[in-house]
Design a protein around this motif. Structure first.
Motif, PDB file in Angstrom:
ATOM      1  N   ARG A 119      -5.312   1.196   2.690  1.00 35.68           N
ATOM      2  CA  ARG A 119      -5.663   2.427   3.401  1.00 35.68           C
ATOM      3  C   ARG A 119      -6.581   2.133   4.586  1.00 35.68           C
ATOM      4  O   ARG A 119      -6.814   3.001   5.425  1.00 35.68           O
ATOM      5  CB  ARG A 119      -6.325   3.425   2.440  1.00 35.68           C
ATOM      6  CG  ARG A 119      -5.330   4.188   1.569  1.00 35.68           C
ATOM      7  CD  ARG A 119      -5.957   5.425   0.953  1.00 35.68           C
ATOM      8  NE  ARG A 119      -6.921   5.067  -0.075  1.00 35.68           N
ATOM      9  CZ  ARG A 119      -6.662   5.090  -1.383  1.00 35.68           C
ATOM     10  NH1 ARG A 119      -5.465   5.448  -1.816  1.00 35.68           N
ATOM     11  NH2 ARG A 119      -7.594   4.752  -2.255  1.00 35.68           N
ATOM     12  N   PRO A 144      -6.252  -0.931   6.788  1.00 37.95           N
ATOM     13  CA  PRO A 144      -5.671  -2.227   7.180  1.00 37.95           C
ATOM     14  C   PRO A 144      -6.424  -2.922   8.307  1.00 37.95           C
ATOM     15  O   PRO A 144      -6.361  -4.143   8.436  1.00 37.95           O
ATOM     16  CB  PRO A 144      -4.252  -1.857   7.613  1.00 37.95           C
ATOM     17  CG  PRO A 144      -4.343  -0.417   8.010  1.00 37.95           C
ATOM     18  CD  PRO A 144      -5.352   0.195   7.091  1.00 37.95           C
ATOM     19  N   THR A 152       0.506  -0.893   5.793  1.00 35.60           N
ATOM     20  CA  THR A 152      -0.303   0.324   5.687  1.00 35.60           C
ATOM     21  C   THR A 152       0.188   1.165   4.517  1.00 35.60           C
ATOM     22  O   THR A 152       1.394   1.278   4.282  1.00 35.60           O
ATOM     23  CB  THR A 152      -0.209   1.145   6.981  1.00 35.60           C
ATOM     24  OG1 THR A 152       1.156   1.503   7.207  1.00 35.60           O
ATOM     25  CG2 THR A 152      -0.727   0.355   8.168  1.00 35.60           C
ATOM     26  N   ARG A 194       0.008   7.031   7.014  1.00 39.49           N
ATOM     27  CA  ARG A 194       0.948   6.950   8.135  1.00 39.49           C
ATOM     28  C   ARG A 194       1.137   8.318   8.784  1.00 39.49           C
ATOM     29  O   ARG A 194       1.488   9.293   8.125  1.00 39.49           O
ATOM     30  CB  ARG A 194       2.300   6.405   7.667  1.00 39.49           C
ATOM     31  CG  ARG A 194       2.239   4.962   7.203  1.00 39.49           C
ATOM     32  CD  ARG A 194       3.583   4.476   6.688  1.00 39.49           C
ATOM     33  NE  ARG A 194       3.440   3.216   5.964  1.00 39.49           N
ATOM     34  CZ  ARG A 194       4.400   2.652   5.244  1.00 39.49           C
ATOM     35  NH1 ARG A 194       5.591   3.249   5.158  1.00 39.49           N
ATOM     36  NH2 ARG A 194       4.184   1.508   4.617  1.00 39.49           N
ATOM     37  N   GLY A 199      -1.715   4.642  11.650  1.00 39.02           N
ATOM     38  CA  GLY A 199      -1.415   4.304  10.262  1.00 39.02           C
ATOM     39  C   GLY A 199      -0.134   3.495  10.114  1.00 39.02           C
ATOM     40  O   GLY A 199       0.387   3.344   9.004  1.00 39.02           O
ATOM     41  N   LYS A 235       1.958  -0.267  11.225  1.00 41.98           N
ATOM     42  CA  LYS A 235       1.889  -1.592  11.830  1.00 41.98           C
ATOM     43  C   LYS A 235       2.730  -1.546  13.099  1.00 41.98           C
ATOM     44  O   LYS A 235       3.900  -1.147  13.065  1.00 41.98           O
ATOM     45  CB  LYS A 235       2.438  -2.653  10.872  1.00 41.98           C
ATOM     46  CG  LYS A 235       2.310  -4.070  11.388  1.00 41.98           C
ATOM     47  CD  LYS A 235       2.795  -5.070  10.346  1.00 41.98           C
ATOM     48  CE  LYS A 235       2.660  -6.496  10.851  1.00 41.98           C
ATOM     49  NZ  LYS A 235       3.125  -7.479   9.828  1.00 41.98           N
TER      50      LYS A 235
END
Length: 624
Positions: A43, A45, A70, A75, A132, A134
């Motif tokens: 939560r 990252p 993530t 997200r 949220g 990558k």
């Protein structure tokens, strides 16, 4: 024998090691085995992204690949991600497309200008925290159509893929079976022949395919597929498929595996993935009776796991692989296989170029260990020696200019991918230096389309091209002067590049027919010409040929120019082996016509005093 209790204890030790080293503020929500990776869902990252040394320490401790994802709870919606990115960069119109992959928690952003690419990379940590997701950044090519279609298939199958990754992960990270380590190489195709390259590596508890191609250049229908039937294994017994690069003779039969029930992973590099799909789709579109369907290709798409060069990756309980640049074309890989606890190491070169090209760097050779080498032998005869690349380019310049000065037309038959882009870049470079001056350089649309992947995956290109891109040099790939080839084109004093390279089919046959009776025009052969092809006949001096069941007398000039091959010549093959010599115990030759495989094998044994083999299809060699 498999011990579930021992397996669970080992897994608990790995999890404990991770949890003991992870900062609590990263808020890890779960740890999963997904494909060849141990995945940490977080939560927070950015805590780990800002402290990469923590991950490096854990990887060194547990000797496994770790990926940070993530947690789904943080997200943002796809619409919100679009808004956040547009509001965060100075030139929002430079954002071309965003592809979302919820199975991986990744968003790939395509950017049209290098300045925005640089800006977004600088803001990476902040943007991950805001979105949220990558975030991955790629240069936007002229055409994203194929990548869009691939992404749509991946997007619609997210849930199935998540289940697939977990299933594969559980299989890879289970405890090794007890018993002695052993390994054999089974020759399924491409041994003492060219085409249908396929190797089955069998260990104590793994069965892994290295390439699975078709023989696409031969007119005969016999023996076009690898002989997987000789080993008598079911699709569910294959642990993994590894694809070295996206040429049909190495990947053309992979969809057949899915047609008959294979449900495991396919490993290749990032560029190889979409290029392979494009090549397979093209094969279906031009085949009267294709061996598989679009549906089989879609199944393949959902099972591909791309790997980067240099990333050590477990693909079964007793096999770990590392990809390295093979120098053949963009994304082409040699595969280093680490078996057991380092009991044996195999290097499979795939198609190898240990020499200079303009588009990609020289093949990597510095493997830490390599007891067995499987090496291609396309140019395995002692007289398969090329002039230097500089001399080859001088010869090409002379050949082109002499025909242009006489008002003739030039046909250069090339494949869709690999040599064609190398020749395009070279012609563009020569033209920019005013060494050649044709009225036009016409290029088949399929060849031009492949440059989309050269733009997207520019980190796989040669140092020179990467430098031109990073310095924002105008026309960094030397391709702005190329013109799309249209039907009924007027091409006096011009060059046409089109497939097929061996004049067996496709537009090159049409344009050969147009200039066959013109003594001022010329065909320039730059690529290898295999037996039974029209190109081979012309190379050997034959001027009365049968092409597509029609007799054709060739009155135009035929010029064969050596030195542009994207395969190593005889001396380059020996130079490559010499670099690995202190480590090698066995060398196996493949991917060459029978006498070439045999000659290279004999030369290796005589020069380096290394045990060498030139097996036939259906033979096997025990290496451990």
């Amino acid at each position: 024998m498999y011990d579930r209790v021992q397996d669970e204890g080992r897994n608990q030790n790995i999890v404990a090691t991770i949890l003991n080293n992870i900062p609590s503020e990263s808020e890890i929500t779960k740890i999963e085995y997904e494909g060849p990776f141990i995945v940490l869902y977080s939560r927070k990252p950015t805590v780990l992204l800002e402290n990469q040394e923590i991950i490096s320490k854990m990887v060194n401790s547990i000797k496994k690949r770790i990926v940070i994802r993530t947690d789904t709870s943080i997200r943002s919606s796809e619409q919100a991600v679009h808004q956040i990115l547009r509001s965060s960069c100075s030139y929002p119109n430079d954002l071309s497309e965003i592809f979302f992959d919820s199975a991986l928690g990744e968003a790939t952003i395509f950017v049209s200008d290098f300045r925005t690419l640089t800006e977004l990379n600088r803001l990476q940590i902040q943007l991950v925290e805001k979105t949220g997701w990558k975030l991955l950044y790629r240069r936007a090519p002229k055409n994203l159509k194929l990548l869009k279609s691939i992404n749509e298939i991946l997007y619609s199958s997210s849930e199935q893929r998540m289940y697939f990754y977990k299933r594969v992960g559980e299989k890879i990270f289970r405890q090794k079976l007890s018993g002695p380590e052993e390994a054999s190489i089974v020759c399924l195709g491409g041994f003492s022949e060219i085409g249908r390259s396929a190797i089955l590596v069998v260990t104590h508890e793994s069965k892994i395919l290295l390439d699975f191609g078709i023989k696409s250049y031969d007119h005969e229908d016999n023996d076009i597929l690898p002989r997987l039937d000789i080993y008598g294994i079911g699709m569910n017994e294959i642990d993994a498929v590894i694809i070295s690069h996206a040429h049909l003779d190495h990947c053309g039969a992979v969809p057949i595996l899915f047609k008959y029930g294979y449900d495991g992973p396919v490993y290749c590099t990032d560029p190889t993935f979409p290029i392979m799909i494009s090549i397979l789709q093209d094969y279906i579109s031009r085949s009267k009776e294709p061996l598989y369907s679009t549906r089989d290709i879609e199944s393949l798409i959902t099972h591909v796991i791309p790997l980067n060069f240099g990333a050590v990756t477990d693909i079964s309980p007793d096999v770990r692989i590392t990809f390295a640049n093979s120098g053949h074309m963009i994304g082409s890989a040699s595969t280093h296989m680490h078996i057991g606890n380092g009991d044996h190491n195999i290097v499979y070169t795939g198609d190898l170029k240990f020499g200079r090209l303009n588009t990609v760097d020289n093949a990597f050779w510095n493997f830490p260990r390599a007891e067995t080498l499987v090496i291609e032998s396309t140019n395995g005869n002692r007289d398969d020696k090329f002039v230097t690349r500089d001399v080859a380019e001088e010869n090409l310049v002379k050949s082109i200019n002499s025909t242009i000065e006489e008002g003739g037309r030039l046909l250069i038959p090339v494949p869709i991918i690999g040599l064609s882009q190398e020749v395009c870049v070279t012609l563009g470079l020569l033209r920019s230096m005013n060494k050649i001056n044709p009225d036009n350089i016409f290029v088949d649309e399929k060849i031009l389309d492949m440059f989309n992947f050269y733009e997207i995956y520019s980190d796989y290109l040669s140092k020179i091209l990467k430098q031109r891109i990073s310095e924002q040099t105008e026309d960094p790939l030397f391709i702005n002067s190329l013109v799309k080839l249209e039907p009924s084109v007027k091409w006096e004093r011009s060059i046409i590049l089109c497939p097929s390279s061996m004049l067996t089919s496709g537009p090159s046959v049409t344009y050969l027919s147009e200039i066959a009776n013109d003594p001022l025009s010329k065909v320039i052969l730059l690529s290898e010409q295999f037996n039974s092809t029209v190109g081979k006949l012309l190379q050997e001096g034959e001027r009365n040929i049968t092409i597509e069941r029609k007799s054709l007398e060739i009155k135009c000039k035929i010029d064969v120019i050596q030195g542009f091959s994207i395969h190593s010549d005889y001396n380059q093959l020996l130079a490559y082996i010499n670099r690995l010599k202190p480590k090698l115990k066995k060398v196996i030759t493949n991917h060459g016509e029978g006498k070439k495989c045999q000659n290279l094998s004999n030369s290796i044994n005589k020069i380096f005093k290394i045990q060498s083999f030139h097996p036939l299809v259906q033979e096997s060699i025990k290496v451990l």
